[in-house]
Scaffold this motif. Structure first.
Motif, PDB file in Angstrom:
ATOM      1  N   VAL A  26     -23.534   0.517   1.628  1.00  0.00           N
ATOM      2  CA  VAL A  26     -22.753  -0.238   0.660  1.00  0.00           C
ATOM      3  C   VAL A  26     -21.279  -0.042   0.988  1.00  0.00           C
ATOM      4  O   VAL A  26     -20.801   1.085   1.036  1.00  0.00           O
ATOM      5  N   VAL A  27     -20.593  -1.140   1.235  1.00  0.00           N
ATOM      6  CA  VAL A  27     -19.172  -1.077   1.551  1.00  0.00           C
ATOM      7  C   VAL A  27     -18.410  -1.838   0.478  1.00  0.00           C
ATOM      8  O   VAL A  27     -18.724  -2.988   0.176  1.00  0.00           O
ATOM      9  N   HIS A  28     -17.452  -1.187  -0.110  1.00  0.00           N
ATOM     10  CA  HIS A  28     -16.627  -1.802  -1.137  1.00  0.00           C
ATOM     11  C   HIS A  28     -15.234  -2.060  -0.580  1.00  0.00           C
ATOM     12  O   HIS A  28     -14.689  -1.211   0.118  1.00  0.00           O
ATOM     13  N   GLU A  29     -14.695  -3.193  -0.896  1.00  0.00           N
ATOM     14  CA  GLU A  29     -13.315  -3.478  -0.510  1.00  0.00           C
ATOM     15  C   GLU A  29     -12.403  -2.592  -1.353  1.00  0.00           C
ATOM     16  O   GLU A  29     -12.561  -2.524  -2.579  1.00  0.00           O
ATOM     17  N   PRO A  30     -11.461  -1.924  -0.737  1.00  0.00           N
ATOM     18  CA  PRO A  30     -10.553  -1.091  -1.534  1.00  0.00           C
ATOM     19  C   PRO A  30      -9.652  -1.948  -2.411  1.00  0.00           C
ATOM     20  O   PRO A  30      -9.253  -3.052  -2.036  1.00  0.00           O
ATOM     21  N   ALA A  31      -9.366  -1.442  -3.592  1.00  0.00           N
ATOM     22  CA  ALA A  31      -8.477  -2.145  -4.509  1.00  0.00           C
ATOM     23  C   ALA A  31      -7.031  -1.874  -4.109  1.00  0.00           C
ATOM     24  O   ALA A  31      -6.687  -0.769  -3.703  1.00  0.00           O
ATOM     25  N   ASP A  32      -6.197  -2.879  -4.221  1.00  0.00           N
ATOM     26  CA  ASP A  32      -4.769  -2.744  -3.946  1.00  0.00           C
ATOM     27  C   ASP A  32      -4.067  -2.513  -5.281  1.00  0.00           C
ATOM     28  O   ASP A  32      -3.979  -3.431  -6.094  1.00  0.00           O
ATOM     29  N   PRO A  33      -3.596  -1.281  -5.540  1.00  0.00           N
ATOM     30  CA  PRO A  33      -3.002  -0.978  -6.840  1.00  0.00           C
ATOM     31  C   PRO A  33      -1.877  -1.939  -7.238  1.00  0.00           C
ATOM     32  O   PRO A  33      -1.801  -2.356  -8.394  1.00  0.00           O
ATOM     33  N   LYS A  34      -1.038  -2.291  -6.298  1.00  0.00           N
ATOM     34  CA  LYS A  34       0.086  -3.170  -6.611  1.00  0.00           C
ATOM     35  C   LYS A  34      -0.405  -4.568  -7.001  1.00  0.00           C
ATOM     36  O   LYS A  34       0.087  -5.163  -7.966  1.00  0.00           O
ATOM     37  N   ALA A  35      -1.394  -5.080  -6.283  1.00  0.00           N
ATOM     38  CA  ALA A  35      -1.941  -6.405  -6.588  1.00  0.00           C
ATOM     39  C   ALA A  35      -2.657  -6.400  -7.933  1.00  0.00           C
ATOM     40  O   ALA A  35      -2.536  -7.357  -8.708  1.00  0.00           O
ATOM     41  N   VAL A  36      -3.387  -5.336  -8.213  1.00  0.00           N
ATOM     42  CA  VAL A  36      -4.083  -5.228  -9.502  1.00  0.00           C
ATOM     43  C   VAL A  36      -3.070  -5.215 -10.639  1.00  0.00           C
ATOM     44  O   VAL A  36      -3.216  -5.921 -11.635  1.00  0.00           O
ATOM     45  N   ARG A  37      -2.019  -4.428 -10.466  1.00  0.00           N
ATOM     46  CA  ARG A  37      -0.985  -4.327 -11.505  1.00  0.00           C
ATOM     47  C   ARG A  37      -0.286  -5.661 -11.715  1.00  0.00           C
ATOM     48  O   ARG A  37      -0.054  -6.093 -12.847  1.00  0.00           O
ATOM     49  N   ALA A  38       0.016  -6.357 -10.623  1.00  0.00           N
ATOM     50  CA  ALA A  38       0.681  -7.654 -10.724  1.00  0.00           C
ATOM     51  C   ALA A  38      -0.215  -8.667 -11.435  1.00  0.00           C
ATOM     52  O   ALA A  38       0.249  -9.425 -12.288  1.00  0.00           O
ATOM     53  N   LYS A  39      -1.497  -8.662 -11.095  1.00  0.00           N
ATOM     54  CA  LYS A  39      -2.444  -9.589 -11.725  1.00  0.00           C
ATOM     55  C   LYS A  39      -2.561  -9.318 -13.223  1.00  0.00           C
ATOM     56  O   LYS A  39      -2.684 -10.236 -14.023  1.00  0.00           O
ATOM     57  N   ALA A  40      -2.500  -8.029 -13.596  1.00  0.00           N
ATOM     58  CA  ALA A  40      -2.586  -7.646 -15.005  1.00  0.00           C
ATOM     59  C   ALA A  40      -1.252  -7.824 -15.737  1.00  0.00           C
ATOM     60  O   ALA A  40      -1.172  -7.617 -16.939  1.00  0.00           O
ATOM     61  N   LYS A  41      -0.212  -8.180 -14.986  1.00  0.00           N
ATOM     62  CA  LYS A  41       1.135  -8.377 -15.532  1.00  0.00           C
ATOM     63  C   LYS A  41       1.634  -7.125 -16.261  1.00  0.00           C
ATOM     64  O   LYS A  41       2.111  -7.177 -17.381  1.00  0.00           O
ATOM     65  N   LEU A  42       1.507  -6.001 -15.558  1.00  0.00           N
ATOM     66  CA  LEU A  42       1.952  -4.719 -16.098  1.00  0.00           C
ATOM     67  C   LEU A  42       3.023  -4.122 -15.208  1.00  0.00           C
ATOM     68  O   LEU A  42       3.067  -4.385 -14.009  1.00  0.00           O
ATOM     69  N   THR A  43       3.869  -3.308 -15.796  1.00  0.00           N
ATOM     70  CA  THR A  43       4.849  -2.555 -15.018  1.00  0.00           C
ATOM     71  C   THR A  43       4.181  -1.262 -14.545  1.00  0.00           C
ATOM     72  O   THR A  43       3.103  -0.889 -15.032  1.00  0.00           O
ATOM     73  N   GLN A  44       4.827  -0.577 -13.623  1.00  0.00           N
ATOM     74  CA  GLN A  44       4.298   0.716 -13.185  1.00  0.00           C
ATOM     75  C   GLN A  44       4.236   1.681 -14.361  1.00  0.00           C
ATOM     76  O   GLN A  44       3.298   2.473 -14.471  1.00  0.00           O
ATOM     77  N   LYS A  45       5.209   1.595 -15.243  1.00  0.00           N
ATOM     78  CA  LYS A  45       5.266   2.467 -16.417  1.00  0.00           C
ATOM     79  C   LYS A  45       4.102   2.200 -17.367  1.00  0.00           C
ATOM     80  O   LYS A  45       3.612   3.105 -18.030  1.00  0.00           O
ATOM     81  N   TRP A  61       0.766   5.627  -4.841  1.00  0.00           N
ATOM     82  CA  TRP A  61      -0.348   4.771  -4.433  1.00  0.00           C
ATOM     83  C   TRP A  61       0.178   3.450  -3.910  1.00  0.00           C
ATOM     84  O   TRP A  61      -0.232   2.976  -2.867  1.00  0.00           O
ATOM     85  N   GLU A  62       1.081   2.852  -4.684  1.00  0.00           N
ATOM     86  CA  GLU A  62       1.604   1.546  -4.289  1.00  0.00           C
ATOM     87  C   GLU A  62       2.384   1.608  -2.988  1.00  0.00           C
ATOM     88  O   GLU A  62       2.383   0.652  -2.216  1.00  0.00           O
ATOM     89  N   GLN A  63       3.038   2.720  -2.738  1.00  0.00           N
ATOM     90  CA  GLN A  63       3.834   2.867  -1.521  1.00  0.00           C
ATOM     91  C   GLN A  63       3.000   3.372  -0.344  1.00  0.00           C
ATOM     92  O   GLN A  63       3.511   3.534   0.757  1.00  0.00           O
ATOM     93  N   GLY A  64       1.732   3.634  -0.574  1.00  0.00           N
ATOM     94  CA  GLY A  64       0.849   4.088   0.497  1.00  0.00           C
ATOM     95  C   GLY A  64       0.987   5.555   0.856  1.00  0.00           C
ATOM     96  O   GLY A  64       0.471   5.998   1.876  1.00  0.00           O
ATOM     97  N   GLU A  65       1.683   6.321   0.025  1.00  0.00           N
ATOM     98  CA  GLU A  65       1.851   7.746   0.288  1.00  0.00           C
ATOM     99  C   GLU A  65       0.621   8.546  -0.116  1.00  0.00           C
ATOM    100  O   GLU A  65       0.421   9.663   0.354  1.00  0.00           O
ATOM    101  N   ARG A  66      -0.174   7.992  -1.029  1.00  0.00           N
ATOM    102  CA  ARG A  66      -1.434   8.599  -1.459  1.00  0.00           C
ATOM    103  C   ARG A  66      -2.495   7.510  -1.439  1.00  0.00           C
ATOM    104  O   ARG A  66      -2.184   6.344  -1.655  1.00  0.00           O
TER     105      ARG A  66
END
Length: 91
Positions: A26-45, A61-66
């Motif tokens: 089973v292979v799952h596509e990784p979620a893109d935190p920035k894209a998810v947040r943008a779609k949800a219309k939320l700020t990082q805060k 996460w969004e910057q790819g450091e973690r």
């Protein structure tokens, strides 16, 4: 043999089959935190508390450091589909 021994043999057999490209992988596509947040219309805060973390940790996460893994990956996918449900559950 003990139940633990049986489980261990089964797990190793499944791992070997996976490495060989056999069996139900089973292979799952990784979620893109920035894209998810943008779609949800939320700020990082706003997003960080939904994920149960600090803003700085979320930003990494969004910057790819973690990298996102495990339950956080699943929660991102739920937020992507039903952000209001997660907000209600945490309220």
């Amino acid at each position: 043999m003990t139940q633990f021994g049986d489980d261990l043999i089964q797990a190793m057999s499944e791992a070997l089959a996976h490495v060989k490209g056999e069996g139900p992988g089973v292979v799952h596509e990784p979620a893109d935190p920035k894209a998810v947040r943008a779609k949800a219309k939320l700020t990082q805060k706003e997003m960080a508390p939904l994920m149960g973390m600090s803003v700085s940790g979320y930003r990494k996460w969004e910057q790819g450091e973690r990298s996102v893994s495990g339950p956080a990956e699943v929660l991102l996918k739920v937020i992507e589909k039903e952000p209001e449900a997660v907000a209600r559950a945490l309220a």
